[in-house]
Write an enzyme that holds these catalytic residues in place. Structure first.
Site, PDB file in Angstrom:
ATOM      1  N   GLY A 180       0.774  -1.241   0.000  1.00 33.81           N
ATOM      2  CA  GLY A 180       0.000   0.000   0.000  1.00 33.81           C
ATOM      3  C   GLY A 180       0.800   1.283   0.000  1.00 33.81           C
ATOM      4  CB  THR A 181       4.198   2.335  -1.138  1.00 34.88           C
ATOM      5  OG1 THR A 181       4.149   1.731  -2.442  1.00 34.88           O
ATOM      6  CG2 THR A 181       4.972   1.433  -0.187  1.00 34.88           C
ATOM      7  CG  ASN A 182       1.241   3.782  -5.887  1.00 33.88           C
ATOM      8  OD1 ASN A 182       1.690   4.910  -6.041  1.00 33.88           O
ATOM      9  ND2 ASN A 182       1.557   2.786  -6.673  1.00 33.88           N
ATOM     10  NE  ARG A 213     -10.857 -15.818  -6.096  1.00 36.78           N
ATOM     11  CZ  ARG A 213     -10.237 -15.150  -7.066  1.00 36.78           C
ATOM     12  NH1 ARG A 213     -10.913 -14.760  -8.144  1.00 36.78           N
ATOM     13  NH2 ARG A 213      -8.947 -14.870  -6.987  1.00 36.78           N
ATOM     14  CG  LEU A 228      -2.271  -8.087  -7.514  1.00 37.01           C
ATOM     15  CD1 LEU A 228      -1.291  -9.115  -6.960  1.00 37.01           C
ATOM     16  CD2 LEU A 228      -1.643  -7.320  -8.665  1.00 37.01           C
ATOM     17  CG  ASN A 239      -5.068  -0.661 -12.707  1.00 36.17           C
ATOM     18  OD1 ASN A 239      -4.805  -0.865 -11.525  1.00 36.17           O
ATOM     19  ND2 ASN A 239      -4.410  -1.259 -13.687  1.00 36.17           N
ATOM     20  CG  HIS A 254       0.114  -1.936 -16.095  1.00 41.59           C
ATOM     21  ND1 HIS A 254      -0.150  -3.152 -15.492  1.00 41.59           N
ATOM     22  CD2 HIS A 254       1.049  -2.186 -17.036  1.00 41.59           C
ATOM     23  CE1 HIS A 254       0.589  -4.090 -16.062  1.00 41.59           C
ATOM     24  NE2 HIS A 254       1.326  -3.535 -17.013  1.00 41.59           N
ATOM     25  CG  ASP A 292      -3.244  -4.257 -17.270  1.00 38.25           C
ATOM     26  OD1 ASP A 292      -3.612  -3.588 -16.288  1.00 38.25           O
ATOM     27  OD2 ASP A 292      -2.491  -5.241 -17.169  1.00 38.25           O
ATOM     28  CD  GLU A 326       3.686   2.633  -9.468  1.00 40.30           C
ATOM     29  OE1 GLU A 326       3.329   1.689 -10.192  1.00 40.30           O
ATOM     30  OE2 GLU A 326       4.098   2.469  -8.303  1.00 40.30           O
TER      31      GLU A 326
END
Length: 199
Positions: free
Chosen positions: A21-23, A67, A94, A111, A113, A154, A183
């Site tokens: 979770g750095t972003n 899920r 993911l 998103n 990438h 993507d 990022e």
């Protein structure tokens, strides 16, 4: 959860992440003192993901889901509908987003990438796998792509790209570091631009 600002024009973000979770933390910090953009919640499909701890540390609602909750019971959709975010941000998430969520939040899911799409994208292309593939092919540059999310990995419409030069001595780790810098610098700015453009 932190107190919501009283301003009814405040834009709400929900972040989905699978890892450390750095972003996510970078986005939270960027908007922490914003009067018009608020990180409302962080969702993760990994019970012990560090990103959930980062959210707790900033007094932001942190939610784990499995899920079944995403794909079968629609529990995640119900929670999202209650929050009604202006933007859903995938920051290292993911799993593919189910079509029912995409349909309920059209052009409101983005998103990031770690490569210059359309190259080096698709199922299984994430993290170090991407950087290793790029180096194996002796590419001269890499970068980031921020894009809208659709039903395929993507494949959504591109919003923004930024590039970095690959040096002969670069390793997957050093390339990852360069990509993280891009990022962390650009992702909050692009989020802000998307949300404020809608105001």
């Amino acid at each position: 959860m932190s107190d919501q600002p009283k301003n009814n024009n405040v834009k709400k973000i929900v972040i989905f992440a699978s890892g450390s979770g750095t972003n996510t933390e970078n986005i939270i910090r960027y908007f922490e003192n914003s009067s018009n953009i608020n990180v409302a919640a962080v969702f993760s499909n990994k019970r012990n993901a560090k990103v959930l701890r980062r959210a707790y540390d900033h007094n932001i609602k942190a939610l784990y889901f499995d899920r079944d909750a995403l794909y079968n019971s629609n529990e995640v959709l119900h929670v999202l509908t209650d929050i009604n975010p202006d933007l859903i941000v995938l920051a290292g998430f993911l799993w593919i987003v189910p079509s029912i969520i995409i349909e309920n939040f059209p052009n409101r899911i983005i998103n990031i990438h770690p490569a210059l799409l359309p190259n080096y994208g698709g199922k299984g292309m994430y993290g170090m796998r991407v950087h290793q593939a790029i180096l194996n092919n002796k590419e001269k540059e890499s970068g980031i792509t921020i894009h809208f999310v659709n039903e395929a990995y993507d494949k959504g419409e591109h919003i923004f790209q930024a590039k970095t030069v690959i040096e002969d001595h670069d390793s997957p780790e050093s390339l990852a570091s360069k990509i993280h810098e891009l990022e962390h610098h650009h992702f909050p700015l692009v989020i802000e631009k998307i949300l404020l453009k809608e105001s």
